[in-house]
Design a protein around this motif. Structure first.
Motif, short mmCIF file in Angstrom:
data_model
loop_
_atom_site.label_atom_id
_atom_site.label_comp_id
_atom_site.label_asym_id
_atom_site.label_seq_id
_atom_site.Cartn_x
_atom_site.Cartn_y
_atom_site.Cartn_z
N GLY A 294 44.00 37.84 40.70
CA GLY A 294 43.36 38.65 39.66
C GLY A 294 42.08 39.33 40.09
N ARG A 295 41.81 39.39 41.37
CA ARG A 295 40.50 39.88 41.83
C ARG A 295 40.60 41.19 42.61
N TYR A 296 41.43 42.08 42.14
CA TYR A 296 41.52 43.40 42.78
C TYR A 296 40.18 44.12 42.71
N ALA A 297 39.48 44.02 41.58
CA ALA A 297 38.20 44.72 41.42
C ALA A 297 37.17 44.22 42.44
N VAL A 298 37.21 42.91 42.75
CA VAL A 298 36.27 42.35 43.72
C VAL A 298 36.57 42.90 45.11
N THR A 299 37.85 42.93 45.46
CA THR A 299 38.19 43.43 46.79
C THR A 299 37.90 44.92 46.90
N MET A 300 38.04 45.68 45.82
CA MET A 300 37.68 47.10 45.83
C MET A 300 36.17 47.28 46.01
N ASN B 185 28.55 46.38 57.04
CA ASN B 185 29.89 46.00 57.48
C ASN B 185 30.11 44.49 57.32
N ALA B 186 29.10 43.71 57.73
CA ALA B 186 29.19 42.25 57.60
C ALA B 186 29.16 41.82 56.13
N LEU B 187 28.30 42.47 55.34
CA LEU B 187 28.22 42.13 53.91
C LEU B 187 29.54 42.37 53.20
N GLY B 188 30.15 43.51 53.44
CA GLY B 188 31.44 43.80 52.81
C GLY B 188 32.51 42.82 53.23
N ALA B 189 32.48 42.40 54.50
CA ALA B 189 33.48 41.42 54.97
C ALA B 189 33.34 40.09 54.25
N TRP B 190 32.09 39.64 54.03
CA TRP B 190 31.89 38.38 53.32
C TRP B 190 32.28 38.48 51.84
N LEU B 191 32.04 39.64 51.23
CA LEU B 191 32.43 39.82 49.83
C LEU B 191 33.95 39.75 49.67
N LYS B 192 34.68 40.22 50.68
CA LYS B 192 36.15 40.14 50.61
C LYS B 192 36.63 38.70 50.54
N CYS B 193 35.86 37.79 51.13
CA CYS B 193 36.26 36.38 51.10
C CYS B 193 36.27 35.83 49.68
N ALA B 194 35.51 36.48 48.79
CA ALA B 194 35.48 36.04 47.39
C ALA B 194 36.58 36.69 46.56
N SER B 195 37.41 37.54 47.20
CA SER B 195 38.43 38.27 46.44
C SER B 195 39.84 37.72 46.65
N VAL B 196 39.94 36.53 47.29
CA VAL B 196 41.26 35.99 47.61
C VAL B 196 41.83 35.24 46.41
N ALA B 197 42.24 36.01 45.41
CA ALA B 197 42.91 35.47 44.23
C ALA B 197 43.66 36.62 43.57
N SER C 75 52.06 42.95 45.80
CA SER C 75 52.53 41.69 45.23
C SER C 75 51.38 40.74 44.90
N PHE C 76 50.40 40.65 45.82
CA PHE C 76 49.33 39.67 45.66
C PHE C 76 48.40 40.01 44.50
N TYR C 77 47.98 41.27 44.41
CA TYR C 77 47.04 41.67 43.35
C TYR C 77 47.75 42.18 42.11
N ARG C 78 49.11 42.21 42.16
CA ARG C 78 49.91 42.73 41.04
C ARG C 78 49.43 44.14 40.67
N ALA C 79 49.28 44.96 41.71
CA ALA C 79 48.80 46.32 41.55
C ALA C 79 49.88 47.30 42.00
N SER C 80 49.63 48.57 41.78
CA SER C 80 50.58 49.61 42.21
C SER C 80 50.26 50.03 43.64
N PHE C 81 51.18 50.77 44.25
CA PHE C 81 50.93 51.30 45.59
C PHE C 81 49.74 52.26 45.57
N ALA C 82 49.59 52.98 44.46
CA ALA C 82 48.46 53.91 44.36
C ALA C 82 47.13 53.15 44.40
N HIS C 83 47.07 52.00 43.73
CA HIS C 83 45.85 51.18 43.76
C HIS C 83 45.55 50.70 45.18
#
Length: 522
Positions: A168-174, A154-166, A107-115
């Motif tokens: 339209g940002r599925y690519a950022v969270t991936m 591990n820490a770097l990836g966690a901080w990058l996720k903080c920039a994906s909270v929107a 629902s949040f990223y408007r993506a499919s279950f496969a994504h």
């Protein structure tokens, strides 16, 4: 064993020489027999096959003077194990946090279950091509650097996720999850290496189980905490984004603290070896190491190849069940996302108990093959029961059967690591563990894709029956493994390590007797 505190660091060099005074090469890691020349006689010092050759090999593995090396345990070992387990925990938490909230992130990223499933499978995909470079780095540059890379990424990836909270940002969270997946490459292969380098023979299997337990605990928390922190609020996306950001920022802060602790606590190895098998390996000159030959040796080891496949099947099945658990539960129990997380928690916590019990049992009995085979059979039985009770309509039954399944399936993980180290000694623990994990990731990708398709097109039962068939194949392969406990034999003084001497420098037998080594072609 003698307990050694930090004060032991200041002991005289004379004592160090007394401990490991083996000036001559001992049986090395990854391919070199000691080129030990016969004392004053020009006779062959080590020959493959025959009682004389065995005795010479055993003698070459002892310190000069024929005595066994003194070994000591460092108090730092407990801190090293604790820090490793904690940052492994956070990495596992980040792996499962999307899958257990699959409908929320759809629902949040408007993506499919496969994504959303690919946010979990990226861990498996990244591991396969990167495991060989990662294990080379572990063997060539050491434990400390590998640990820092794992905790730092591990820490770097966690901080990058903080920039994906929107939305339209599925690519950022991936991309952020991809960084965490790379961190996992430097984490999953370390339990057996940390245990072997820092812990004595009476506690090494338990230490490995605790190290694996950290990863399992992260998965357990990943099942439990995200559904509580991020309830499904499809009508209020802003609230959903706020809840997701709390989860992401909390993970980033914890992972950063653990990275700093890793830098403070982790050392390459203790001052004194904790076991005779480690004392033997530490006498090997670095220039004698061949990573390429180590890989070749492992793939020529038929028992290891059988374990490689059977471990991949069992662990891949666990990865698939963990990734698709939310979908299986909500298919039969609509709106039970929180209970799906609790069932996942039950599965993993039961597995943590199984891991510790199996580790303690191995340290006490050294019955590696028997224990591994029994746990494999019981995992198969647990999977069958779980499959046929999932759709009965009683969640309490799913909790019980999930717990039984987890106890054996997850409890198997440290058994595979320790069994591999035993039958492949003196090869690198990191390399054998890394290959086991690579096999698990490959099977995990295949199983997740196929089981997910079967769940979507047919039912969860069809997907689970698919896994049952493969686990049965794993039982057969495990039964075929020949149990040759090489590391245990060295620690016990038996030292009947089956390695082959290859003559070099001259085809003449008299000359080859003074220079025997296993071919190394790096």
């Amino acid at each position: 064993m003698v307990e050694a505190g930090d004060g032991a660091e200041e002991e005289a060099e004379g004592e160090r020489a007394e401990m490991l005074g083996a000036a001559e090469p001992a049986l090395p890691r990854n391919g070199l027999l000691p080129g030990k020349e016969a004392a004053n006689g020009g006779g062959c010092a080590a020959r493959s096959g025959g009682p004389g050759g065995r005795a010479a090999e055993a003698e070459a593995m002892l310190p000069a003077g024929g005595g066994r090396a003194e070994t000591r345990l460092s108090r730092r070992r407990l801190a090293v194990l604790a820090v490793f387990s904690c940052y492994s925990l956070v990495n596992a938490f980040q792996w499962i946090q999307y899958s257990i909230l699959s409908n929320v992130f759809v629902s949040f990223y408007r993506a499919s279950f496969a994504h959303v499933d690919w946010l979990s499978m990226v861990y498996m995909v990244a591991y396969v091509p990167l495991i060989l470079p990662a294990t080379w780095l572990l063997d060539a540059r050491g434990l400390r650097l590998t640990a820092l890379l794992g905790a730092g990424l591990n820490a770097l990836g966690a901080w990058l996720k903080c920039a994906s909270v929107a939305p339209g940002r599925y690519a950022v969270t991936m991309a952020a999850q991809g960084v965490c997946a790379v961190a996992q490459v430097f984490i999953l292969g370390l339990p057996s290496r940390v245990a072997a380098v820092w812990f004595g023979p009476a506690e090494v299997s338990t230490a490995c189980a605790v190290a694996v337990l950290g990863n399992q605990l992260g998965t357990a928390i990943g099942f439990l905490l995200p559904p509580v922190l991020v309830p499904n609020t499809p009508d209020d996306i802003d609230l959903m984004a706020h809840n997701i950001s709390i989860m992401f920022y909390g993970t980033a802060i914890v992972s950063t603290l653990l990275f700093l602790l890793t830098g403070v606590v982790f050392e390459e190895k203790p001052k004194y070896p904790p076991s005779h098998s480690q004392a033997v390996l530490q006498t090997v000159p670095p220039e004698d190491y061949s990573y390429k030959q180590s890989i070749i040796n492992l793939f020529k080891n038929i028992p290891f190849v059988l374990l490689l496949i059977s471990y991949g099947i069992m662990t891949g099945a666990f990865y698939s069940v963990s990734t698709l658990l939310n979908q299986m539960i909500i298919t039969h129990y609509e709106g039970e996302e929180v209970n799906a997380g609790r069932i996942g928690l039950t599965l993993v916590v039961a597995g943590m108990v199984g891991s510790i019990i199996c580790g303690l049992w191995l340290d006490y009995t050294k019955t590696y093959k028997q224990t591994t085979l029994i746990v494999y059979i019981l995992s198969f039985m647990g999977m069958v029961v779980f499959t046929f009770t999932l759709d009965l309509g009683y969640l309490i039954v799913v909790f019980v059967t999930g717990g039984v399944l987890g106890f054996f399936m997850t409890g198997y993980l440290p058994l595979g690591f320790e069994f591999a180290v035993e039958i492949t000694y003196p090869e690198s623990e990191g390399t054998s563990s890394g290959l086991l994990n690579a096999s698990a990731q490959i099977f995990g990708i295949i199983f997740t894709l196929v089981q997910g398709k079967l769940i979507t097109n047919y039912s969860p039962r069809a997907g689970n029956l698919f896994l049952c068939a493969w686990i049965f194949v794993g039982i057969i392969l495990t039964a075929l493994i020949k149990s040759d406990l090489r590391r245990h034999n060295v620690n016990s003084g038996i030292m009947n390590v089956d390695v082959k001497a290859v003559p070099v420098d001259s085809p003449v037998e008299h000359e080859t007797c003074t220079a025997l080594k296993i071919q190394s072609a790096l």
